[in-house]
Design a protein around this motif. Structure first.
Motif, PDB file in Angstrom:
ATOM      1  N   GLY A  72     -13.319  -9.570   3.339  1.00 43.05           N
ATOM      2  CA  GLY A  72     -11.914  -9.246   3.101  1.00 43.05           C
ATOM      3  C   GLY A  72     -11.445  -8.050   3.907  1.00 43.05           C
ATOM      4  O   GLY A  72     -10.307  -8.007   4.376  1.00 43.05           O
ATOM      5  N   GLU A  73     -12.322  -7.078   4.090  1.00 41.29           N
ATOM      6  CA  GLU A  73     -11.962  -5.877   4.846  1.00 41.29           C
ATOM      7  C   GLU A  73     -11.764  -6.140   6.336  1.00 41.29           C
ATOM      8  O   GLU A  73     -11.175  -5.315   7.025  1.00 41.29           O
ATOM      9  N   THR A  74     -12.211  -7.286   6.827  1.00 43.70           N
ATOM     10  CA  THR A  74     -12.015  -7.589   8.249  1.00 43.70           C
ATOM     11  C   THR A  74     -10.561  -7.857   8.565  1.00 43.70           C
ATOM     12  O   THR A  74     -10.142  -7.751   9.710  1.00 43.70           O
ATOM     13  N   GLY A  75      -9.774  -8.227   7.545  1.00 40.54           N
ATOM     14  CA  GLY A  75      -8.372  -8.550   7.767  1.00 40.54           C
ATOM     15  C   GLY A  75      -8.185  -9.842   8.540  1.00 40.54           C
ATOM     16  O   GLY A  75      -7.115 -10.089   9.083  1.00 40.54           O
ATOM     17  N   ARG A  76      -9.183 -10.689   8.577  1.00 42.40           N
ATOM     18  CA  ARG A  76      -9.121 -11.920   9.366  1.00 42.40           C
ATOM     19  C   ARG A  76      -9.276 -13.179   8.519  1.00 42.40           C
ATOM     20  O   ARG A  76      -9.489 -14.249   9.041  1.00 42.40           O
ATOM     21  N   THR A  77      -9.190 -13.029   7.214  1.00 39.73           N
ATOM     22  CA  THR A  77      -9.355 -14.210   6.358  1.00 39.73           C
ATOM     23  C   THR A  77      -8.035 -14.974   6.267  1.00 39.73           C
ATOM     24  O   THR A  77      -6.961 -14.435   6.463  1.00 39.73           O
ATOM     25  N   HIS A 100     -16.301  -8.658  -0.259  1.00 38.09           N
ATOM     26  CA  HIS A 100     -15.486  -7.478   0.014  1.00 38.09           C
ATOM     27  C   HIS A 100     -15.509  -7.147   1.500  1.00 38.09           C
ATOM     28  O   HIS A 100     -14.465  -6.852   2.106  1.00 38.09           O
ATOM     29  N   ALA A 101     -16.687  -7.219   2.112  1.00 36.49           N
ATOM     30  CA  ALA A 101     -16.809  -6.934   3.551  1.00 36.49           C
ATOM     31  C   ALA A 101     -15.994  -7.931   4.371  1.00 36.49           C
ATOM     32  O   ALA A 101     -15.322  -7.547   5.334  1.00 36.49           O
ATOM     33  N   LEU A 157       0.842  -1.187   0.000  1.00 33.34           N
ATOM     34  CA  LEU A 157       0.000   0.000   0.000  1.00 33.34           C
ATOM     35  C   LEU A 157       0.884   1.245   0.000  1.00 33.34           C
ATOM     36  O   LEU A 157       1.933   1.254   0.629  1.00 33.34           O
ATOM     37  N   LYS A 188     -20.537  -8.822  -0.143  1.00 34.96           N
ATOM     38  CA  LYS A 188     -20.332  -9.671   1.034  1.00 34.96           C
ATOM     39  C   LYS A 188     -18.865 -10.150   1.093  1.00 34.96           C
ATOM     40  O   LYS A 188     -18.248 -10.134   2.159  1.00 34.96           O
TER      41      LYS A 188
END
Length: 166
Positions: free
Chosen positions: A152-157, A149-150, A90, A147
């Protein structure tokens, strides 16, 4: 010696395998629940980022792969050996970070993905040799892209999320 942040994530789990295939000693950060997964990918050490400050556990690494940026990116400079490389997925950084990196002769790169024949061939060779495998946590029909995307945004996958187009 390579430190890979978020080593169980979509990019990190592939980076661990690629670094190992190139002969690196790999240190990954991941939650404790994902340590076995990351070790199974080939990591030599795994640090629980929730209970251990990676800055206290690691030093003199040659390269850091940082998909997180922000504070993690800035603190990663401290664990690199002089002349090391920080690769960030990033954009970020500020003049103080740039000065700190320059003073220690640390190269800071923002990774931009560009398809190139040689790189894609090298990855295909790793897959054929059984040295690189993608882990898919979940698949979603294209209609559920929001769904996915949401999640993935948790950063916990763990691994990749896949959108299926029929």
């Amino acid at each position: 010696r390579v430190l890979i942040h978020a080593a169980a994530g979509g990019v990190g789990h592939l980076a661990v395998q690629i670094a190992k295939s190139l002969g690196a000693y790999v240190i990954g950060t991941a939650s404790a629940a994902k340590h076995d997964f990351v070790r199974g990918l080939g990591a030599d050490e795994v640090i629980d980022y929730r209970t251990v400050d990676f800055g206290d556990a690691v030093s003199d690494v040659d390269m850091v792969l940082d998909p997180l940026s922000g504070e993690t990116r800035a603190r990663s400079l401290d664990v690199l050996r002089p002349g090391g490389t920080l690769v960030s997925l990033l954009p970020g950084g500020d003049p103080a970070e740039a000065a700190k990196a320059a003073a220690r002769e640390i190269r800071v790169e923002n990774l931009l993905v560009e398809a190139d024949h040689a790189g894609m061939t090298a990855i295909a060779d790793l897959i054929r040799a059984g040295e690189l495998r993608a882990h898919v946590e979940a698949s979603f029909p294209l209609a559920e892209a929001a769904k996915a995307h949401a999640l993935g945004e948790t950063g916990r996958t763990t691994g990749k999320l896949v959108l299926v187009v029929s």
